[in-house]
Enzyme design. Structure first.
Site, PDB file in Angstrom:
ATOM      1  N   GLY A 136     -79.435  12.252  73.300  1.00  0.00           N
ATOM      2  CA  GLY A 136     -79.537  11.980  71.863  1.00  0.00           C
ATOM      3  C   GLY A 136     -78.195  12.172  71.188  1.00  0.00           C
ATOM      4  O   GLY A 136     -77.162  12.217  71.849  1.00  0.00           O
ATOM      5  N   ASN A 137     -78.207  12.267  69.872  1.00  0.00           N
ATOM      6  CA  ASN A 137     -76.964  12.564  69.132  1.00  0.00           C
ATOM      7  C   ASN A 137     -77.335  13.323  67.858  1.00  0.00           C
ATOM      8  O   ASN A 137     -78.499  13.614  67.616  1.00  0.00           O
ATOM      9  CB  ASN A 137     -76.182  11.274  68.842  1.00  0.00           C
ATOM     10  CG  ASN A 137     -76.986  10.315  68.003  1.00  0.00           C
ATOM     11  OD1 ASN A 137     -77.312  10.597  66.857  1.00  0.00           O
ATOM     12  ND2 ASN A 137     -77.353   9.168  68.585  1.00  0.00           N
ATOM     13  N   HIS A 138     -76.313  13.631  67.057  1.00  0.00           N
ATOM     14  CA  HIS A 138     -76.519  14.564  65.929  1.00  0.00           C
ATOM     15  C   HIS A 138     -76.957  13.891  64.629  1.00  0.00           C
ATOM     16  O   HIS A 138     -76.998  14.546  63.593  1.00  0.00           O
ATOM     17  CB  HIS A 138     -75.226  15.334  65.664  1.00  0.00           C
ATOM     18  CG  HIS A 138     -74.812  16.184  66.819  1.00  0.00           C
ATOM     19  ND1 HIS A 138     -75.547  17.265  67.232  1.00  0.00           N
ATOM     20  CD2 HIS A 138     -73.756  16.099  67.659  1.00  0.00           C
ATOM     21  CE1 HIS A 138     -74.955  17.829  68.271  1.00  0.00           C
ATOM     22  NE2 HIS A 138     -73.872  17.133  68.560  1.00  0.00           N
ATOM     23  N   SER A 139     -77.283  12.612  64.646  1.00  0.00           N
ATOM     24  CA  SER A 139     -77.643  11.965  63.376  1.00  0.00           C
ATOM     25  C   SER A 139     -78.917  12.597  62.803  1.00  0.00           C
ATOM     26  O   SER A 139     -79.921  12.748  63.491  1.00  0.00           O
ATOM     27  CB  SER A 139     -77.856  10.462  63.586  1.00  0.00           C
ATOM     28  OG  SER A 139     -78.379   9.888  62.424  1.00  0.00           O
ATOM     29  N   ALA A 188     -77.489   5.796  64.467  1.00  0.00           N
ATOM     30  CA  ALA A 188     -76.581   6.116  65.572  1.00  0.00           C
ATOM     31  C   ALA A 188     -77.367   5.821  66.855  1.00  0.00           C
ATOM     32  O   ALA A 188     -78.108   6.673  67.361  1.00  0.00           O
ATOM     33  CB  ALA A 188     -76.161   7.571  65.491  1.00  0.00           C
TER      34      ALA A 188
END
Ligand code: PMT
Length: 398
Positions: free
Chosen positions: A208-211, A276
């Site tokens: 995943g990512n930090h969005s 993102a």
């Protein structure tokens, strides 16, 4: 002016209730029709006779009239109003609104409200500063309500601090400028992608990512408030949004976001791609949790479909595509390359190098780049950043 606008003024049990009379008078002077809904505690501070004399309407406080049994429909009020303004809003009513405790006519009216809601808190400084009140206000704001922050100054308790209800004239002009803002996106249908995507590795892990989704949600609210119908396709986020013109589709993976966006875009005038999206996804998803065996785990990743690029390929004359670029180096060159490759009308660049910008912050610092040039903006709240982006969009669509 507020000519022909219908406003529900909600009054709760605070000494600041006396200021509600001035607020109502301001609304009426500006041409609005006002219906007062007051809590039982509110009536201890100001009499319904004063309020009905100002509005020329009976004041609503109970679910039905004890005198003749008339039923007061909170649902009808929710459909009737162009705006609801709760001023003053006590800590208790704010808590009830945040948690859906519908034990009086005002809270049921709030829960039924289809129009924008403005909340003007009024309380002592320590009550206002308490984390409970702050969390409840955050929650109400995340549902799309407009919080009119209290002013700092002399309080009824004789203490000085932040908590006194904003002056009626200021509240009236905030509501007036909101309602009279020309709905310059009326009739437009906008697709917005927001948040991260999660690419499954096994039943318990993902890439995943930090969005957080904050930027995309701010854009969705801005478009809806300017009259657009919004389809908000969002990855896994911890945010809530409430607006009658926002239709939310929750997805998890890049592929699900791609499918939803491709389906919706042909019906839209605009797509704003703020999500993102993962660029790679595991080639295989393990059916069982991967065990810790050996020294290394090698994951084979395949590229995901590029949603922005795919929409750029099917974009028709009259459709507009806005992309984002989140960069860490050589920012403008990378952004310009994406603008071209994805066939975007303009791209919104934010850099991980700018403090307070990008993932998770409430603020962002952007540069809008198009074939015609670029505009740099200051660091500001994401709601104001959304306004700048939509102003630019509306300008190029004219
Ligand atoms: O959600 P927040 O915490 O508020 O943070 C906001 C944000 C930083 C996520 C947002 O402002 C932002 O920059 N979003 C785009 C992030 C990104 O993935 O940028 P990119 O440069 O990798 O992608 C370029 C463009 O292609 C973006 O419009 C992206 O949505 C799109 N894209 C990328 C990959 C892919 N497979 N499909 C896409 O559509």
């Amino acid at each position: 002016m507020l000519t022909d606008k219908k406003i529900v003024v909600g009054i709760t049990g605070s000494i600041a209730a006396y200021k509600s009379c001035l607020l109502i008078r301001d609304f009426i002077k500006k041409g609005a029709e006002v219906q007062v809904v007051i809590t039982p505690a509110g009536k201890e501070f100001i009499t319904p006779i004063t309020l009905s004399a100002l509005t020329r309407k009976p004041v609503i406080s109970d679910f039905f009239s004890q005198r003749d049994g008339t039923w007061h429909s909170h649902v009808d009020l929710g459909l009737w109003a162009d705006a609801m303004v709760i001023a003053p809003a006590t800590a208790s009513s704010i808590g009830k609104m945040a948690h859906g405790i519908a034990d009086n006519m005002l809270i049921t009216t709030y829960l039924s409200m289809k129009a924008p809601v403005f909340i003007a808190p009024a309380m002592d400084l320590d009550m206002y500063a308490h984390p409970t009140t702050q969390k409840n206000l955050e929650l109400l704001s995340s549902y799309g309500n407009h919080i009119i922050e209290p002013a700092t100054g002399f309080l009824a308790s004789s203490l000085e601090g932040k908590g006194r209800m904003e002056e009626p004239g200021k509240i009236a002009s905030i509501v007036e400028s909101f309602l009279s803002a020309h709905e310059d996106m009326n009739g437009l249908r906008v697709l917005i992608t927001a948040g991260p995507t999660h690419e499954k590795i096994d039943p318990v892990r993902f890439i995943g990512n930090h969005s957080s989704g904050k930027m995309g949600f701010a854009l969705a609210m801005e478009c809806a408030e300017r009259g657009a119908e919004v389809v908000l396709v969002c990855g896994p986020v911890d945010l809530h949004i409430q607006h009658p013109r926002i239709h939310r589709i929750d997805v998890e993976s890049a592929n699900e976001m791609y499918e939803a966006s491709m389906e919706v875009f042909p019906l839209c005038n605009v797509a704003i791609l703020c999500a993102a999206v993962a660029d790679f996804t595991p080639e295989q998803v393990a059916n069982e949790k991967i065990k810790r065996e050996g020294n290394n785990l090698v994951l084979h990743l395949n590229p995901t479909k590029d949603i922005a690029k795919s929409l750029g390929e099917i974009k028709q004359p009259g459709q507009y595509l806005v992309g984002f670029a989140l960069e860490t180096n050589d920012e403008k060159n990378h952004a310009r390359e994406k603008l071209k490759r994805k066939n975007l009308n303009f791209i919104v660049l934010n850099s991980m190098k700018d403090s307070g910008a990008g993932f998770r912050y409430d603020t962002n610092r952007i540069c809008i780049i198009s074939a015609n040039g670029e505009t740099q903006y200051e660091l500001k709240d994401k709601k104001l950043v959304a306004k700048d982006i939509i102003n630019q969009l509306v300008e190029i669509m004219q």
